[in-house]
Design an enzyme around this catalytic site. Structure first.
Site, PDB file in Angstrom:
ATOM      1  N   THR A  51      12.024   5.173   6.636  1.00  0.00           N
ATOM      2  CA  THR A  51      12.797   5.846   5.581  1.00  0.00           C
ATOM      3  C   THR A  51      11.927   6.960   4.970  1.00  0.00           C
ATOM      4  O   THR A  51      10.724   7.023   5.220  1.00  0.00           O
ATOM      5  CB  THR A  51      13.208   4.863   4.444  1.00  0.00           C
ATOM      6  OG1 THR A  51      12.043   4.217   3.942  1.00  0.00           O
ATOM      7  CG2 THR A  51      14.193   3.809   4.922  1.00  0.00           C
ATOM      8  N   TYR A 235       3.202   8.534 -13.998  1.00  0.00           N
ATOM      9  CA  TYR A 235       2.867   8.792 -12.588  1.00  0.00           C
ATOM     10  C   TYR A 235       1.396   9.210 -12.427  1.00  0.00           C
ATOM     11  O   TYR A 235       0.537   8.379 -12.177  1.00  0.00           O
ATOM     12  CB  TYR A 235       3.828   9.820 -11.938  1.00  0.00           C
ATOM     13  CG  TYR A 235       3.761   9.646 -10.430  1.00  0.00           C
ATOM     14  CD1 TYR A 235       4.735   8.917  -9.756  1.00  0.00           C
ATOM     15  CD2 TYR A 235       2.678  10.126  -9.696  1.00  0.00           C
ATOM     16  CE1 TYR A 235       4.625   8.672  -8.384  1.00  0.00           C
ATOM     17  CE2 TYR A 235       2.563   9.896  -8.340  1.00  0.00           C
ATOM     18  CZ  TYR A 235       3.533   9.182  -7.689  1.00  0.00           C
ATOM     19  OH  TYR A 235       3.410   8.934  -6.343  1.00  0.00           O
TER      20      TYR A 235
HETATM   21  P1  NAI Z   1      10.165   4.926   1.234  1.00  0.00           P
HETATM   22  O1  NAI Z   1      10.403   3.723   0.397  1.00  0.00           O
HETATM   23  O2  NAI Z   1      11.342   5.762   1.633  1.00  0.00           O
HETATM   24  O3  NAI Z   1       9.414   4.500   2.604  1.00  0.00           O
HETATM   25  C1  NAI Z   1       8.438   3.527   2.664  1.00  0.00           C
HETATM   26  C2  NAI Z   1       8.164   3.119   4.097  1.00  0.00           C
HETATM   27  O4  NAI Z   1       7.110   2.141   4.090  1.00  0.00           O
HETATM   28  C3  NAI Z   1       9.349   2.470   4.822  1.00  0.00           C
HETATM   29  O5  NAI Z   1       9.323   2.858   6.178  1.00  0.00           O
HETATM   30  C4  NAI Z   1       9.027   0.979   4.731  1.00  0.00           C
HETATM   31  O6  NAI Z   1       9.600   0.175   5.769  1.00  0.00           O
HETATM   32  C5  NAI Z   1       7.515   1.029   4.868  1.00  0.00           C
HETATM   33  N1  NAI Z   1       6.820  -0.149   4.358  1.00  0.00           N
HETATM   34  C6  NAI Z   1       6.757  -0.620   3.088  1.00  0.00           C
HETATM   35  N2  NAI Z   1       5.970  -1.729   3.039  1.00  0.00           N
HETATM   36  C7  NAI Z   1       5.514  -1.942   4.301  1.00  0.00           C
HETATM   37  C8  NAI Z   1       4.652  -2.915   4.901  1.00  0.00           C
HETATM   38  N3  NAI Z   1       4.072  -3.882   4.190  1.00  0.00           N
HETATM   39  N4  NAI Z   1       4.446  -2.840   6.228  1.00  0.00           N
HETATM   40  C9  NAI Z   1       5.026  -1.866   6.995  1.00  0.00           C
HETATM   41  N5  NAI Z   1       5.823  -0.907   6.472  1.00  0.00           N
HETATM   42  C10 NAI Z   1       6.071  -0.952   5.149  1.00  0.00           C
HETATM   43  O7  NAI Z   1       9.060   5.783   0.472  1.00  0.00           O
HETATM   44  P2  NAI Z   1       8.730   7.345   0.361  1.00  0.00           P
HETATM   45  O8  NAI Z   1       9.265   7.840  -0.931  1.00  0.00           O
HETATM   46  O9  NAI Z   1       9.023   8.059   1.610  1.00  0.00           O
HETATM   47  O10 NAI Z   1       7.137   7.254   0.153  1.00  0.00           O
HETATM   48  C11 NAI Z   1       6.212   7.435   1.204  1.00  0.00           C
HETATM   49  C12 NAI Z   1       4.960   8.069   0.647  1.00  0.00           C
HETATM   50  O11 NAI Z   1       5.296   9.364   0.130  1.00  0.00           O
HETATM   51  C13 NAI Z   1       4.331   7.280  -0.510  1.00  0.00           C
HETATM   52  O12 NAI Z   1       2.932   7.364  -0.420  1.00  0.00           O
HETATM   53  C14 NAI Z   1       4.824   8.045  -1.736  1.00  0.00           C
HETATM   54  O13 NAI Z   1       3.977   7.890  -2.847  1.00  0.00           O
HETATM   55  C15 NAI Z   1       4.800   9.468  -1.197  1.00  0.00           C
HETATM   56  N6  NAI Z   1       5.585  10.445  -1.950  1.00  0.00           N
HETATM   57  C16 NAI Z   1       6.884  10.189  -2.304  1.00  0.00           C
HETATM   58  C17 NAI Z   1       7.583  11.099  -3.081  1.00  0.00           C
HETATM   59  C18 NAI Z   1       9.005  10.855  -3.508  1.00  0.00           C
HETATM   60  O14 NAI Z   1       9.468  11.527  -4.426  1.00  0.00           O
HETATM   61  N7  NAI Z   1       9.720   9.960  -2.904  1.00  0.00           N
HETATM   62  C19 NAI Z   1       6.966  12.376  -3.519  1.00  0.00           C
HETATM   63  C20 NAI Z   1       5.639  12.586  -2.976  1.00  0.00           C
HETATM   64  C21 NAI Z   1       4.979  11.633  -2.254  1.00  0.00           C
END
Ligand code: NAI
Length: 395
Positions: A51, A235
């Site tokens: 995701t 944050y």
């Molecule tokens: P998300 O919730 O969409 O994706 C998280 C992913 O991690 C998923 O694929 C999930 O299955 C996987 N995951 C979670 N726990 C796991 C585990 N124990 N083992 C294997 N897979 C696991 O999150 P998002 O928003 O894409 O975040 C990803 C990165 O991007 C994070 O470091 C976040 O801080 C960063 N980020 C997010 C922003 C936002 O606004 N959403 C902005 C800037 C950075």
């Protein structure tokens, strides 16, 4: 069964398989329309691939540069009569599309923090892929079991030092209220660093290096966020921000190791605030995102995950692009978000927002549309009144 959204606070407990597949296809189409990424990666490991930003990274690598991909994620599979979490359907859809395009796509559903999943990943890479030239680290998790000690660390989203009061929105009910969050104690802060900091990224890179499964000159990237002053206490200056400081520390350490290994590199990319399952759980941030979307859409600079990551790959990482670092050595694709022409109007709107004028002053409607799309709802061309089989497996 007929699958409808069931929203409970900041999660939706159902997901639509056809809708998720359509969402994936939209992202694939976007990347393909942008054209091939010259000198792009060929053998890519994405940790957190199902995701959000990790998924966008996998799609960009596969369909922008013809890469073989191994995706690691932690999703609840479907059962008879019960939908999976959306990342399960997303991963099935991207795997089918990649294989139809003649590309290798491997998947591991399990706890990326564990030694077992790392060992399984190494075995798959050795058997099916060969040395990896890009590792994307994009986990967002509420907990981590330390593989050495067995201790379960739980992350919290809290300020540090003092209580924090600000506006927040219940995105489901459309109610704006004031929230006060008590500061984390030191144990909670340390736990959050253990979950969302850089230790596990380092463990992955060490495991790959020890197994000689990193290609010379390999790149690794992890994602971070900084954002505007309105959200700093929760944050950037809060527990998650402290974890991101540790992620940056890990990035510098990995960079040194990769530089010594055939001139590789590791870095942090600071990305834009976007609706994902991870960001919707953070207090205050969804209200900020709703205003941000309104302003960026009006200026014509709005991007989603796929646009952000395609831009990162095509203008900085590859395509004869050059990495451009800020003073702290980070790449910034939050640059458009942080422009004064975007942030100044947000600062004007912020104090005025109430439940009554939420729809007029913010893009709460766009927020909700994007949120439902994460679960496969509201996609064009999908018949949501039709029977659909929720139980889907990898081919
Ligand atoms: P998300 O919730 O969409 O994706 C998280 C992913 O991690 C998923 O694929 C999930 O299955 C996987 N995951 C979670 N726990 C796991 C585990 N124990 N083992 C294997 N897979 C696991 O999150 P998002 O928003 O894409 O975040 C990803 C990165 O991007 C994070 O470091 C976040 O801080 C960063 N980020 C997010 C922003 C936002 O606004 N959403 C902005 C800037 C950075």
């Amino acid at each position: 069964m007929i699958i409808k959204p069931k929203v409970r606070g900041f999660v939706c407990v159902t997901a639509h398989p056809t809708g998720c597949a359509t969402h994936i296809q939209q992202q694939i189409d976007y990347v393909k329309a942008k054209g091939p990424i010259k000198h792009g990666p060929k053998n890519v490991l994405v940790i957190g691939a199902s995701t959000g930003y990790g998924l966008a990274s996998r799609i960009t690598a596969a369909f922008g540069s013809g890469a073989a991909t191994l995706g690691i994620f932690y999703e609840r599979p479907s059962e008879e009569g019960r939908p999976a979490t959306p990342g399960w359907y997303n991963s099935i859809a991207i795997t089918r599309a990649a294989r139809a395009a003649g590309l290798y796509a491997g998947n591991l559903n399990g706890d990326a923090f564990s030694n077992e999943i790392k060992q399984q990943a190494l075995a798959m890479i050795a058997r099916d892929m060969g040395p990896i030239d890009l590792v994307v680290y994009s986990l967002a998790s509420p907990r981590r079991t330390d593989p050495k000690t067995g201790v379960v660390h739980k992350s919290v989203l809290k300020p540090l030092g003092a209580p924090y009061t600000n506006k927040t929105v219940d995105t489901d009910k459309g109610i704006v209220s004031e929230i006060t969050i008590e500061p984390a104690n030191e144990l909670e802060a340390a736990d959050t660093v253990a979950v969302m900091g850089g230790e596990d990224w380092e463990l992955w890179m060490k495991a790959l290096a020890d197994a000689k499964l990193l290609a010379p000159g390999a790149t690794s990237v992890a994602y971070s966020y900084i954002g505007p002053i309105h959200t700093w206490p929760i944050y950037k200056d809060g527990t998650i921000g402290r974890a991101k400081v540790d992620l940056e520390r890990a990035g510098r350490a990995i960079d040194r190791q990769l530089k010594a290994h055939g001139g590789g590199r590791a870095f942090i990319s600071v990305n834009k605030a976007l609706v994902t399952q991870a960001s919707s759980a953070i207090p205050v941030v969804p209200l900020y995102i709703s205003i941000l979307y309104k302003i960026m859409k009006a200026k014509g600079t709005h991007e989603g995950c796929i646009e952000q990551i395609q831009r990162l790959f095509a203008t900085q990482l590859y395509n004869d692009g050059k990495l451009q670092f800020d003073s702290e050595g980070r790449v910034r694709v939050d640059d458009w978000e942080m422009r004064p022409e975007i942030q100044d109007p947000i600062s004007e709107i912020w104090p005025q927002v109430t439940t009554e004028n939420l729809a007029a002053l913010t893009d709460i409607a766009g927020y909700r549309t994007e949120f439902l799309k994460l679960f496969g709802f509201g996609l064009p061309g999908v018949d949501y009144e039709a029977e659909v089989e929720p139980h889907q497996a990898f081919d």
